[in-house]
Scaffold this motif. Structure first.
Motif, PDB file in Angstrom:
ATOM      1  N   GLY A  11     -16.579 -38.303   3.001  1.00  0.00           N
ATOM      2  CA  GLY A  11     -16.361 -37.583   1.755  1.00  0.00           C
ATOM      3  C   GLY A  11     -14.887 -37.382   1.509  1.00  0.00           C
ATOM      4  O   GLY A  11     -14.086 -38.297   1.736  1.00  0.00           O
ATOM      5  N   GLU A  12     -14.527 -36.184   1.088  1.00  0.00           N
ATOM      6  CA  GLU A  12     -13.126 -35.916   0.777  1.00  0.00           C
ATOM      7  C   GLU A  12     -12.456 -35.110   1.881  1.00  0.00           C
ATOM      8  O   GLU A  12     -11.381 -34.554   1.677  1.00  0.00           O
ATOM      9  N   GLU A  14     -10.193 -34.169   4.819  1.00  0.00           N
ATOM     10  CA  GLU A  14      -8.986 -34.680   5.473  1.00  0.00           C
ATOM     11  C   GLU A  14      -8.977 -34.114   6.885  1.00  0.00           C
ATOM     12  O   GLU A  14      -8.880 -32.898   7.068  1.00  0.00           O
ATOM     13  N   THR A  72      -9.882 -29.290   3.092  1.00  0.00           N
ATOM     14  CA  THR A  72     -10.501 -29.655   1.823  1.00  0.00           C
ATOM     15  C   THR A  72      -9.610 -29.124   0.702  1.00  0.00           C
ATOM     16  O   THR A  72      -8.655 -28.376   0.954  1.00  0.00           O
ATOM     17  N   SER A  73      -9.934 -29.469  -0.525  1.00  0.00           N
ATOM     18  CA  SER A  73      -9.132 -28.968  -1.648  1.00  0.00           C
ATOM     19  C   SER A  73      -9.269 -27.452  -1.786  1.00  0.00           C
ATOM     20  O   SER A  73      -8.446 -26.793  -2.420  1.00  0.00           O
ATOM     21  N   THR A 124     -23.635 -32.247  -0.634  1.00  0.00           N
ATOM     22  CA  THR A 124     -22.581 -33.054  -1.248  1.00  0.00           C
ATOM     23  C   THR A 124     -21.936 -33.907  -0.154  1.00  0.00           C
ATOM     24  O   THR A 124     -22.091 -33.631   1.040  1.00  0.00           O
ATOM     25  N   ARG A 125     -21.206 -34.929  -0.573  1.00  0.00           N
ATOM     26  CA  ARG A 125     -20.571 -35.776   0.439  1.00  0.00           C
ATOM     27  C   ARG A 125     -19.620 -34.968   1.308  1.00  0.00           C
ATOM     28  O   ARG A 125     -19.567 -35.157   2.530  1.00  0.00           O
ATOM     29  N   LEU A 126     -18.860 -34.057   0.694  1.00  0.00           N
ATOM     30  CA  LEU A 126     -17.925 -33.247   1.475  1.00  0.00           C
ATOM     31  C   LEU A 126     -18.676 -32.338   2.438  1.00  0.00           C
ATOM     32  O   LEU A 126     -18.354 -32.261   3.626  1.00  0.00           O
ATOM     33  N   GLU A 129     -20.124 -34.358   5.310  1.00  0.00           N
ATOM     34  CA  GLU A 129     -19.152 -34.765   6.329  1.00  0.00           C
ATOM     35  C   GLU A 129     -18.747 -33.565   7.189  1.00  0.00           C
ATOM     36  O   GLU A 129     -18.608 -33.690   8.409  1.00  0.00           O
TER      37      GLU A 129
END
Ligand SMILES: [Zn+2]
Length: 320
Positions: A11-12, A14, A72-73, A124-126, A129
């Motif tokens: 996902g997103e 980091e 994450t964001s 969700t993908r985030l 993960e």
């Protein structure tokens, strides 16, 4: 039609390995933890992971500090394990093939611990993960509290990505166990099997652990031969899925069968059979008389569906 896109894909998140030895993520006011207990996830009524502050009083039920999952964001994400807690509710379903029980911790008013395999298709993908990473890390810590070299209790370092032995100095790193899962085909037929303890009507692809010293391709051929006596020729890698139960990585593969006759290994499997493409399409549509649809969220279902639609070996199909 069930959506067979599989869970736990990148996902997103980091991973920010350079921050694992740094206190900055833990001191960030936006830092939050997703919460595990006996491998289950703290989720709200819609199955979304609940994120708690790092000073939440419930974390007093943790044996060790939360581990740093990544950035994450919305800020840093950690994973916490409330391993010292015992619920009032029945916990005897935990670890069974299907666990629909829920446990409620007094520190969380509107959340409960749920079996991750039950909610994974809707993450969700985030979140997926983060959950896969957190659960695998938490599970590794729970099973590796003592140095494998000398037996001394080890200590957590690097935000949870290392355990170090204070006696002999050995560093221990989280491990991932490789597993092959394979769509074995012969012409227009797909090989499916079912485990002895699986729910009725559930079939899936054959699978098994890669052994030390073995290639992925050799593991596909060996496991298929052991479980069904089918010889496999060409093997191709298709796609992978982290499978944090407790800490595997599934290598989804295709293998071309060189023989038809099935001999079942009765210890491993209750049934193995060839299923036609038309039957698989019926199975996906819940219209097969003996075989139910695959479990949503697992890569097995995605591989089965892709094969049924003629997309298994289409690289473009697996890029999103
Ligand atoms: Zn040691």
């Amino acid at each position: 039609m069930v959506d067979y896109r599989f869970a736990f894909r990148a996902g997103e998140l980091e991973r920010a390995a350079h921050l694992r030895i740094n206190d900055a993520p833990r001191l960030d006011p936006r830092a939050r933890a997703i919460v595990f207990w006996r491998g289950k996830l703290l989720a709200d009524s819609s199955g979304t992971p609940v994120r708690i502050a790092l000073n939440h009083q419930a974390l007093s039920d943790s044996r060790e500090e939360p581990v740093f999952v990544g950035l994450t964001s919305d800020g840093p994400i950690f994973a916490a394990d409330l391993s010292l807690w015992s619920p009032a509710e029945d916990a005897t379903m935990i670890g069974q093939f299907i666990d629909q029980s829920r446990q409620t911790h007094p520190g969380f008013a509107d959340a409960m611990f749920v079996e991750i395999r039950g909610v994974m298709p809707t993450l969700t993908r985030l979140d997926g993960e983060c959950v896969a990473t957190g659960r695998a890390l938490i599970g590794w810590h729970a099973a590796h509290r003592f140095c494998a070299n000398c037996g001394t209790a080890s200590v957590v370092e690097s935000g949870g990505w290392v355990r170090k032995c204070p006696q002999c100095g050995t560093q221990h790193f989280p491990r991932t166990d490789p597993v092959v899962i394979m769509a074995i085909t012969r012409g227009d037929m797909l090989l499916l099997g079912r485990g002895p303890s699986w729910p009725e009507r559930m079939y899936s692809l054959l699978a098994g652990f890669v052994e030390p010293g073995e290639t992925i391709e050799a593991a596909v051929r060996r496991e298929t031969l052991e479980e069904s006596a089918i010889s496999v020729g060409a093997v191709r890698y298709v796609a992978s899925q982290p499978w944090p139960f407790p800490m595997s990585l599934m290598f989804g593969c295709h293998g071309e069968a060189m023989s038809d006759a099935i001999t079942i290994d009765p210890v491993e499997l209750a049934d193995v059979r060839w299923v036609s493409r038309a039957e698989v399409l019926g199975m996906l549509d819940r219209a097969h008389p003996q075989i139910g649809p695959p479990r949503p969220g697992a890569i097995a279902g995605a591989l089965i569906e892709a094969w049924a639609r003629g997309r298994l070996l289409d690289p473009g199909y697996w890029t999103t």
